[in-house]
Motif scaffolding. Structure first.
Motif, PDB file in Angstrom:
ATOM      1  N   ILE A  38       0.858  -1.183   0.000  1.00  0.00           N
ATOM      2  CA  ILE A  38       0.000   0.000   0.000  1.00  0.00           C
ATOM      3  C   ILE A  38       0.899   1.239   0.000  1.00  0.00           C
ATOM      4  CG2 ILE A  38      -1.797   1.276   1.228  1.00  0.00           C
ATOM      5  CD1 ILE A  38      -2.731  -1.455   0.240  1.00  0.00           C
ATOM      6  N   VAL A  39       0.644   2.152  -0.932  1.00  0.00           N
ATOM      7  CA  VAL A  39       1.392   3.414  -1.018  1.00  0.00           C
ATOM      8  C   VAL A  39       0.412   4.572  -0.995  1.00  0.00           C
ATOM      9  CG1 VAL A  39       3.305   2.384  -2.295  1.00  0.00           C
ATOM     10  CG2 VAL A  39       1.415   3.390  -3.546  1.00  0.00           C
ATOM     11  N   ASP A  40       0.913   5.766  -0.724  1.00  0.00           N
ATOM     12  CA  ASP A  40       0.094   6.975  -0.773  1.00  0.00           C
ATOM     13  C   ASP A  40       0.171   7.566  -2.176  1.00  0.00           C
ATOM     14  OD1 ASP A  40      -0.466   6.752   1.940  1.00  0.00           O
ATOM     15  OD2 ASP A  40       1.165   8.067   2.536  1.00  0.00           O
ATOM     16  N   CYS A  41      -0.970   7.963  -2.719  1.00  0.00           N
ATOM     17  CA  CYS A  41      -0.990   8.663  -4.009  1.00  0.00           C
ATOM     18  C   CYS A  41      -0.170   9.944  -3.842  1.00  0.00           C
ATOM     19  CB  CYS A  41      -2.435   8.989  -4.394  1.00  0.00           C
ATOM     20  SG  CYS A  41      -2.577  10.015  -5.876  1.00  0.00           S
ATOM     21  N   PRO A  42       0.813  10.192  -4.713  1.00  0.00           N
ATOM     22  CA  PRO A  42       1.651  11.385  -4.591  1.00  0.00           C
ATOM     23  C   PRO A  42       0.874  12.697  -4.723  1.00  0.00           C
ATOM     24  CG  PRO A  42       2.583   9.856  -6.190  1.00  0.00           C
ATOM     25  CD  PRO A  42       1.241   9.336  -5.817  1.00  0.00           C
ATOM     26  N   THR A  43      -0.287  12.656  -5.354  1.00  0.00           N
ATOM     27  CA  THR A  43      -1.051  13.875  -5.576  1.00  0.00           C
ATOM     28  C   THR A  43      -2.013  14.168  -4.437  1.00  0.00           C
ATOM     29  OG1 THR A  43      -0.883  13.541  -7.959  1.00  0.00           O
ATOM     30  CG2 THR A  43      -2.564  15.077  -7.201  1.00  0.00           C
ATOM     31  N   ASN A  93      -3.791  -2.018 -10.939  1.00  0.00           N
ATOM     32  CA  ASN A  93      -3.915  -0.569 -10.815  1.00  0.00           C
ATOM     33  C   ASN A  93      -3.043   0.072 -11.889  1.00  0.00           C
ATOM     34  OD1 ASN A  93      -3.968   2.116 -10.205  1.00  0.00           O
ATOM     35  ND2 ASN A  93      -3.080   1.935  -8.177  1.00  0.00           N
ATOM     36  N   LYS A  94      -3.640   0.406 -13.018  1.00  0.00           N
ATOM     37  CA  LYS A  94      -2.855   0.926 -14.144  1.00  0.00           C
ATOM     38  C   LYS A  94      -2.342   2.347 -13.925  1.00  0.00           C
ATOM     39  CE  LYS A  94      -6.912   2.377 -16.825  1.00  0.00           C
ATOM     40  NZ  LYS A  94      -7.599   2.240 -18.090  1.00  0.00           N
ATOM     41  N   TYR A  95      -2.786   3.022 -12.856  1.00  0.00           N
ATOM     42  CA  TYR A  95      -2.342   4.389 -12.586  1.00  0.00           C
ATOM     43  C   TYR A  95      -1.267   4.458 -11.511  1.00  0.00           C
ATOM     44  CZ  TYR A  95      -6.669   5.235 -15.086  1.00  0.00           C
ATOM     45  OH  TYR A  95      -7.668   5.219 -16.022  1.00  0.00           O
ATOM     46  N   ARG A  96      -0.842   3.301 -10.973  1.00  0.00           N
ATOM     47  CA  ARG A  96       0.090   3.322  -9.861  1.00  0.00           C
ATOM     48  C   ARG A  96       1.300   4.167 -10.159  1.00  0.00           C
ATOM     49  NH1 ARG A  96       0.874  -2.334 -11.646  1.00  0.00           N
ATOM     50  NH2 ARG A  96       2.914  -2.373 -12.594  1.00  0.00           N
ATOM     51  N   PRO A  97       1.814   4.943  -9.286  1.00  0.00           N
ATOM     52  CA  PRO A  97       1.466   5.044  -7.872  1.00  0.00           C
ATOM     53  C   PRO A  97       0.290   5.980  -7.587  1.00  0.00           C
ATOM     54  CG  PRO A  97       3.259   6.543  -8.294  1.00  0.00           C
ATOM     55  CD  PRO A  97       2.958   5.819  -9.609  1.00  0.00           C
ATOM     56  N   PHE A  98      -0.356   6.454  -8.622  1.00  0.00           N
ATOM     57  CA  PHE A  98      -1.498   7.357  -8.444  1.00  0.00           C
ATOM     58  C   PHE A  98      -2.775   6.553  -8.232  1.00  0.00           C
ATOM     59  CE2 PHE A  98       1.661   9.366 -11.138  1.00  0.00           C
ATOM     60  CZ  PHE A  98       1.943  10.492 -10.392  1.00  0.00           C
ATOM     61  N   CYS A  99      -3.798   7.220  -7.667  1.00  0.00           N
ATOM     62  CA  CYS A  99      -5.063   6.532  -7.416  1.00  0.00           C
ATOM     63  C   CYS A  99      -5.993   6.606  -8.616  1.00  0.00           C
ATOM     64  CB  CYS A  99      -5.739   7.123  -6.177  1.00  0.00           C
ATOM     65  SG  CYS A  99      -6.275   8.833  -6.369  1.00  0.00           S
ATOM     66  N   GLU A 102      -6.629   8.449 -12.957  1.00  0.00           N
ATOM     67  CA  GLU A 102      -6.138   9.189 -14.131  1.00  0.00           C
ATOM     68  C   GLU A 102      -6.035  10.675 -13.804  1.00  0.00           C
ATOM     69  OE1 GLU A 102      -4.928  10.091 -18.060  1.00  0.00           O
ATOM     70  OE2 GLU A 102      -5.030   8.170 -17.041  1.00  0.00           O
ATOM     71  N   ARG A 103      -6.997  11.184 -13.056  1.00  0.00           N
ATOM     72  CA  ARG A 103      -7.010  12.607 -12.682  1.00  0.00           C
ATOM     73  C   ARG A 103      -5.744  12.980 -11.915  1.00  0.00           C
ATOM     74  NH1 ARG A 103      -8.474  15.629  -8.192  1.00  0.00           N
ATOM     75  NH2 ARG A 103      -9.231  17.710  -8.689  1.00  0.00           N
ATOM     76  N   CYS A 104      -5.397  12.210 -10.876  1.00  0.00           N
ATOM     77  CA  CYS A 104      -4.197  12.507 -10.095  1.00  0.00           C
ATOM     78  C   CYS A 104      -2.940  12.390 -10.948  1.00  0.00           C
ATOM     79  CB  CYS A 104      -4.126  11.603  -8.869  1.00  0.00           C
ATOM     80  SG  CYS A 104      -5.218  12.131  -7.525  1.00  0.00           S
ATOM     81  N   LYS A 105      -2.912  11.424 -11.837  1.00  0.00           N
ATOM     82  CA  LYS A 105      -1.777  11.246 -12.743  1.00  0.00           C
ATOM     83  C   LYS A 105      -1.606  12.479 -13.634  1.00  0.00           C
ATOM     84  CE  LYS A 105      -0.178   8.050 -16.302  1.00  0.00           C
ATOM     85  NZ  LYS A 105      -0.508   6.848 -17.057  1.00  0.00           N
ATOM     86  N   GLN A 106      -2.706  12.991 -14.177  1.00  0.00           N
ATOM     87  CA  GLN A 106      -2.657  14.163 -15.053  1.00  0.00           C
ATOM     88  C   GLN A 106      -2.288  15.439 -14.286  1.00  0.00           C
ATOM     89  OE1 GLN A 106      -2.740  14.200 -18.363  1.00  0.00           O
ATOM     90  NE2 GLN A 106      -2.902  11.984 -18.278  1.00  0.00           N
ATOM     91  N   ALA A 130       5.010  19.762 -16.258  1.00  0.00           N
ATOM     92  CA  ALA A 130       5.002  20.572 -17.485  1.00  0.00           C
ATOM     93  C   ALA A 130       5.101  22.062 -17.172  1.00  0.00           C
ATOM     94  CB  ALA A 130       3.746  20.288 -18.302  1.00  0.00           C
ATOM     95  N   GLU A 131       4.522  22.473 -16.044  1.00  0.00           N
ATOM     96  CA  GLU A 131       4.574  23.880 -15.632  1.00  0.00           C
ATOM     97  C   GLU A 131       5.825  24.196 -14.822  1.00  0.00           C
ATOM     98  OE1 GLU A 131       0.933  24.762 -13.591  1.00  0.00           O
ATOM     99  OE2 GLU A 131      -0.287  24.297 -15.349  1.00  0.00           O
ATOM    100  N   GLU A 132       6.732  23.222 -14.742  1.00  0.00           N
ATOM    101  CA  GLU A 132       7.995  23.358 -14.025  1.00  0.00           C
ATOM    102  C   GLU A 132       7.801  23.705 -12.551  1.00  0.00           C
ATOM    103  OE1 GLU A 132      10.646  25.872 -16.276  1.00  0.00           O
ATOM    104  OE2 GLU A 132      10.619  24.493 -17.971  1.00  0.00           O
ATOM    105  N   LYS A 133       6.730  23.155 -11.953  1.00  0.00           N
ATOM    106  CA  LYS A 133       6.512  23.341 -10.518  1.00  0.00           C
ATOM    107  C   LYS A 133       7.438  22.443  -9.713  1.00  0.00           C
ATOM    108  CE  LYS A 133       1.769  24.940 -10.812  1.00  0.00           C
ATOM    109  NZ  LYS A 133       0.371  24.682 -10.431  1.00  0.00           N
ATOM    110  N   TYR A 134       7.926  21.380 -10.326  1.00  0.00           N
ATOM    111  CA  TYR A 134       8.880  20.484  -9.693  1.00  0.00           C
ATOM    112  C   TYR A 134      10.235  20.723 -10.342  1.00  0.00           C
ATOM    113  CZ  TYR A 134       4.689  17.716  -8.509  1.00  0.00           C
ATOM    114  OH  TYR A 134       3.473  17.280  -8.074  1.00  0.00           O
ATOM    115  N   ALA A 135      11.274  20.520  -9.583  1.00  0.00           N
ATOM    116  CA  ALA A 135      12.623  20.626 -10.131  1.00  0.00           C
ATOM    117  C   ALA A 135      13.517  19.640  -9.406  1.00  0.00           C
ATOM    118  CB  ALA A 135      13.159  22.042  -9.959  1.00  0.00           C
TER     119      ALA A 135
END
Length: 62
Positions: free
Chosen positions: A4-9, A20-26, A28-32, A39-44
């Motif tokens: 069991i993991v926590d969804c990163p989003t 679970n085809k979206y793993r580690p996300f819960c 499609e929405r969280c994955k997107q 894409a918005e360079e919020k992560y670095a």
């Protein structure tokens, strides 16, 4: 027993299984949402020990 993991989003608990085809996300929405943040360079990813750029105006500096 599935891992069991926590969804990163959103933090929802998610089973890490092949069904679970979206793993580690819960979902499609969280994955997107996560993809959009990249894409918005919020992560670095921090760079360590970057090579110094050579100054073309000052050839003695290397």
């Amino acid at each position: 027993m599935a891992t069991i993991v926590d969804c990163p989003t959103c933090g929802t608990k998610v089973e890490w299984t092949e069904k679970n085809k979206y793993r580690p996300f819960c979902s499609e929405r969280c994955k997107q949402i996560d993809l959009g943040a990249w894409a918005e360079e919020k992560y670095a990813i921090p760079a360590v020990n970057l090579p110094q750029e050579q100054d073309d105006d000052n050839p003695s500096v290397q």
